[in-house]
Design an enzyme around this catalytic site. Sequence first.
Site, PDB file in Angstrom:
ATOM      1  N   ASP A 165       0.841  -1.199   0.000  1.00  0.00           N
ATOM      2  CA  ASP A 165       0.000   0.000   0.000  1.00  0.00           C
ATOM      3  C   ASP A 165       0.876   1.249   0.000  1.00  0.00           C
ATOM      4  O   ASP A 165       1.350   1.692   1.043  1.00  0.00           O
ATOM      5  CB  ASP A 165      -0.910  -0.011   1.245  1.00  0.00           C
ATOM      6  CG  ASP A 165      -1.836   1.190   1.285  1.00  0.00           C
ATOM      7  OD1 ASP A 165      -1.935   1.908   0.255  1.00  0.00           O
ATOM      8  OD2 ASP A 165      -2.480   1.398   2.338  1.00  0.00           O
TER       9      ASP A 165
ATOM     10  N   LYS B 283       1.549   7.898   0.607  1.00  0.00           N
ATOM     11  CA  LYS B 283       1.979   7.886   2.011  1.00  0.00           C
ATOM     12  C   LYS B 283       3.345   8.560   2.142  1.00  0.00           C
ATOM     13  O   LYS B 283       4.091   8.648   1.174  1.00  0.00           O
ATOM     14  CB  LYS B 283       2.078   6.433   2.509  1.00  0.00           C
ATOM     15  CG  LYS B 283       0.728   5.757   2.700  1.00  0.00           C
ATOM     16  CD  LYS B 283       0.893   4.388   3.321  1.00  0.00           C
ATOM     17  CE  LYS B 283      -0.432   3.684   3.502  1.00  0.00           C
ATOM     18  NZ  LYS B 283      -1.319   4.331   4.486  1.00  0.00           N
TER      19      LYS B 283
ATOM     20  N   ASP C 117      -5.872   6.406  -0.659  1.00  0.00           N
ATOM     21  CA  ASP C 117      -5.222   5.618   0.394  1.00  0.00           C
ATOM     22  C   ASP C 117      -6.242   4.836   1.231  1.00  0.00           C
ATOM     23  O   ASP C 117      -5.876   3.996   2.043  1.00  0.00           O
ATOM     24  CB  ASP C 117      -4.380   6.542   1.284  1.00  0.00           C
ATOM     25  CG  ASP C 117      -3.351   5.781   2.117  1.00  0.00           C
ATOM     26  OD1 ASP C 117      -3.160   4.586   1.860  1.00  0.00           O
ATOM     27  OD2 ASP C 117      -2.754   6.408   3.010  1.00  0.00           O
TER      28      ASP C 117
ATOM     29  N   ARG D 101     -10.984  -0.714   2.069  1.00  0.00           N
ATOM     30  CA  ARG D 101     -12.448  -0.842   2.075  1.00  0.00           C
ATOM     31  C   ARG D 101     -12.982  -1.071   0.660  1.00  0.00           C
ATOM     32  O   ARG D 101     -14.039  -1.663   0.491  1.00  0.00           O
ATOM     33  CB  ARG D 101     -13.072   0.392   2.730  1.00  0.00           C
ATOM     34  CG  ARG D 101     -12.750   1.678   2.044  1.00  0.00           C
ATOM     35  CD  ARG D 101     -12.981   2.889   2.929  1.00  0.00           C
ATOM     36  NE  ARG D 101     -11.906   3.094   3.896  1.00  0.00           N
ATOM     37  CZ  ARG D 101     -11.905   4.055   4.806  1.00  0.00           C
ATOM     38  NH1 ARG D 101     -12.913   4.897   4.899  1.00  0.00           N
ATOM     39  NH2 ARG D 101     -10.895   4.178   5.639  1.00  0.00           N
TER      40      ARG D 101
END
Length: 510
Positions: A283, A290, A360, A364
């Site tokens: 991720d 990030k 980000d 979900r």
Amino acid sequence: MRVAGIDITLSSSDLAAATADLIVFFAIEGDRRIEGADSSLAKRMTGEAKRRGFRAEYGKTLVFEHVSGKTDCLLVGLGRREGVTFERLRIASATAARQAAALRAKRVAMRPVGAALETFDKDALLRATIEGFVLACYRFDKYLSRSTGGRKSVSGGAGRPERLTIHGLKKSKVLDAAMRRSSAVVDGIVIARDLVNEPANMLYPEEMAKRARSLGKSPQVTVKVLGPRELERQKMGALLAVARGSDRSARLVHIAYKPKSVAGSTRRKRRKIALVGKGVTFDSGGYDLKSTSTMADMKTDMGGAAAVLGAMAAVVQLGSEHEVHCVLALAENMVSGDALKPGDVITARNGRTIEVNNTDAEGRLVLADALDYITEKENPDVVLDVATLTGACVIALGTRLAGVMSFDRKLAEEILAAASRAGEGFWPLPMVEEYSKQLESSIADTLNTGERYGGATTAALFLSHFVPQGSAWAHLDVAGPVFSSQADPLWGKGGTGFGVATLVDFVLSR
Ligand code: BES
Ligand code: MN
Ligand code: ZN
């Protein structure tokens, strides 16, 4: 019996006379008795303890030489009797294993405290002892060029214990079953740890799907892997949107376990349980990139999928009277000229349109399609999803606890009970409908991201739209505990396998 590479036997002989490199005793704070020690050894132990200020506080240890001078003895403190839980017993056994490794003891004999702990069944005592010991011996050393290579991760390398003899527990059917159960749970945890520890250049969706396939050898198990083309056909627009920016395409793995039909075993109602895991193999955050420090450990963002896969492996090994479905939603969240952009509108499998106000918040999205897929295809009685979903959950609960979110209070209670029996920390977080307002979009059915505050709850509220209304569904946010950044007696450093033990207990006690 061999448990993850370590030989484990029960012995009825006298512990003080055991042939071992290290003999381990446990002591309870405020209790002078030391089970398994004969009078001369006990005298010596209390003498040593007094001299060196050891009072059996939880986590404290004392090493001294056996009267014979040939073996070492170790005394491990359990703390006060009231505070001794399954988790603590496991940690105490793990502490003993780490001491054994430090002392280069290959053969360890140990006497779990039994009589002093009337609150524990013998089988729970045995399981805690085995699990703690073996898990503490875990190493992820496959990329160390000095290692002998190709060995199983547990007990590899020099100085690690090879044999554990457990004294003071008599062989029985119950204890045999407890050993088999521990062995399966430990194997499941090792599977999860190995996957979490694997770097993202080695473990990407296709590779993880390949490893999941190896479960399919059992006749009760079928494994289905959906690749990009099938995912298009299934209209999994949310999962595909996350994977768009990566050269490594998405996969959805569906593993189904069906119990053997045994005549006369319809005593209890056979249930259908679905376990769904977030498997983001890396991720980066996508265009909502990030920062250096928050991206550093993001190879672990498939920890939820690793936990459900490990649990599934254990359930298959042990057998269950329930039908169990395991779904892994696998994608890599990257940036490219074709990647998902902030503000894009996508359509999930269930037809719901999503304005992606933050790339980000990808977990979900992958879970949305996986939840809809399994609930629509299988109509399970209960669905648990496990995910490293939010930093907000880590802020709320710290790194040793996972959050439990559900509209179904009884289901949440059931999970918390399984967790406490399994020795893992779960804590309830609220499901407040009020916060749903944060997810209102002016151009789509929903946003994927709410405000910063209460982020664990809004994530769960988002997910709730992808399972049937009123269904028995719970969301487990394991972002904190799947990975340990400090060495810890039981968890070590790196992937912890957190969640496996609770899921196995949940399935087996239904
Ligand atoms: N994988 C992260 C969550 C995470 C954070 C896991 C820290 C482990 C440690 C997730 O995909 C994420 O980035 N969540 C965002 C959501 C936000 C954009 C609403 C977060 O928590 O910051
Ligand atoms: Mn993210
Ligand atoms: Zn993530």
